[in-house]
Design an enzyme around this catalytic site. Sequence first.
Site, PDB file in Angstrom:
ATOM      1  N   SER A  30       0.959  -1.139  -0.077  1.00 55.92           N
ATOM      2  CA  SER A  30       0.024   0.174  -0.009  1.00 55.92           C
ATOM      3  C   SER A  30       0.952   1.099  -0.044  1.00 55.92           C
ATOM      4  CB  SER A  30      -0.850  -0.171   1.071  1.00 55.92           C
ATOM      5  OG  SER A  30      -1.260   1.140   1.611  1.00 55.92           O
TER       6      SER A  30
ATOM      7  N   TYR B   9      -1.600  -1.321  10.112  1.00 57.49           N
ATOM      8  CA  TYR B   9      -1.407  -1.470   8.962  1.00 57.49           C
ATOM      9  C   TYR B   9      -0.140  -1.039   8.256  1.00 57.49           C
ATOM     10  CZ  TYR B   9      -3.428  -1.259   3.979  1.00 57.49           C
ATOM     11  OH  TYR B   9      -3.474  -1.538   2.859  1.00 57.49           O
TER      12      TYR B   9
END
Length: 270
Positions: free
Chosen positions: A140, A153
Site C-alpha cells: 500500500s 496496517y
Amino acid sequence: MSWFADKVIIVTGASSGIGLASARLFGREGAKVVMAARSIDRLEALAPSVAPADRVLCVRCDVSSEQDCRSMVEAAVARFGRIDILVNNAGISMRAMFRDLDLKVIHSLMDVNFWGTVNCTKYALPWLLESRGSVVGVISIAGYSALPARTGYSASKYAVRGFLDTLRIEHLKDGLNVLVFAPGYTSSNVRNAALTADGSAQGETPLEEGKLMSAEAVAEKLAKALRRRRSEVILTALGKVTVLAHRLFPRLTDRLTYSYIAREAGSPFK
C-alpha cells in the site's frame, strides 16, 4: 499466446477485491490459478468465474498459519507440478488511534499482512527459484508514507516492503523476480472489514468507494508489472506524489496527511 499461458499462479486473499480480480484476469490469460483464502465455500463458488475446473484449484488457507501456507504450496505442486508466480495479496486493515488500541489488533495485522507474506514465500520459494519465477507483495502507499490511525496496517506494510527488498538482493543472481506492488485507495471490502480499537470489524467505509480505482484496474496494472518483471510499482498520481513528498519533505507530508485523514467520515481525530 498470452505471457501467462500455462503458468501456475498462487493468489492469496483470492475471495474478493484485488485477489479475486487478479485470479480472474490470470484465468482469462490461460494460467493455472491456485485460489487461496480462509473461506473454501466462497472460493469454490467463485472458481467457475476464474478458470475451467482443470485449471483452477481452491485451497482453504489462513495465511497467519505457517502450516496452512505449507499445505497450500504442497497442494499447488501436487496438482500442477510447479509454481511460477506467488501473489501475496491477503491482508486486513484497521482504523483506530494507537492510544485507544487493544494490542491484539496489531498482532492480528502483523500475523496476516506480514507473517502471511513470509509464511507463503518461505514454502513457495524453492519452486519459484526452480522456475525463475516471481514473488509479489501487495502492500500500500501506507507502506511508504504512514497513515495515522492505521499504525498496525502501516507497520505491516513497511515490514513486507523491507522483507521483499531484502529477498530481492539475496537472490539477485538467481533469476527470481521480486515485486513490491503498492496500489493506492482501491474499491474493495477491506475498509468494511477493517478492525477497530477493540478488534471488531468497522462494518462501513469512510470513503466514497465508487470514486476509487477498481480492483479490476489494479489487477491489470499487476499483470503488466509481472510481464515486465518490475521490482516496484506505485499506483495512482496521488500515491506517487505522496511517496515522493514523503522522501523530500517528510514534515510537510505529515501535516498534509493529518489534514487529509481528519476529513474522513468518522475520523478518529474528531
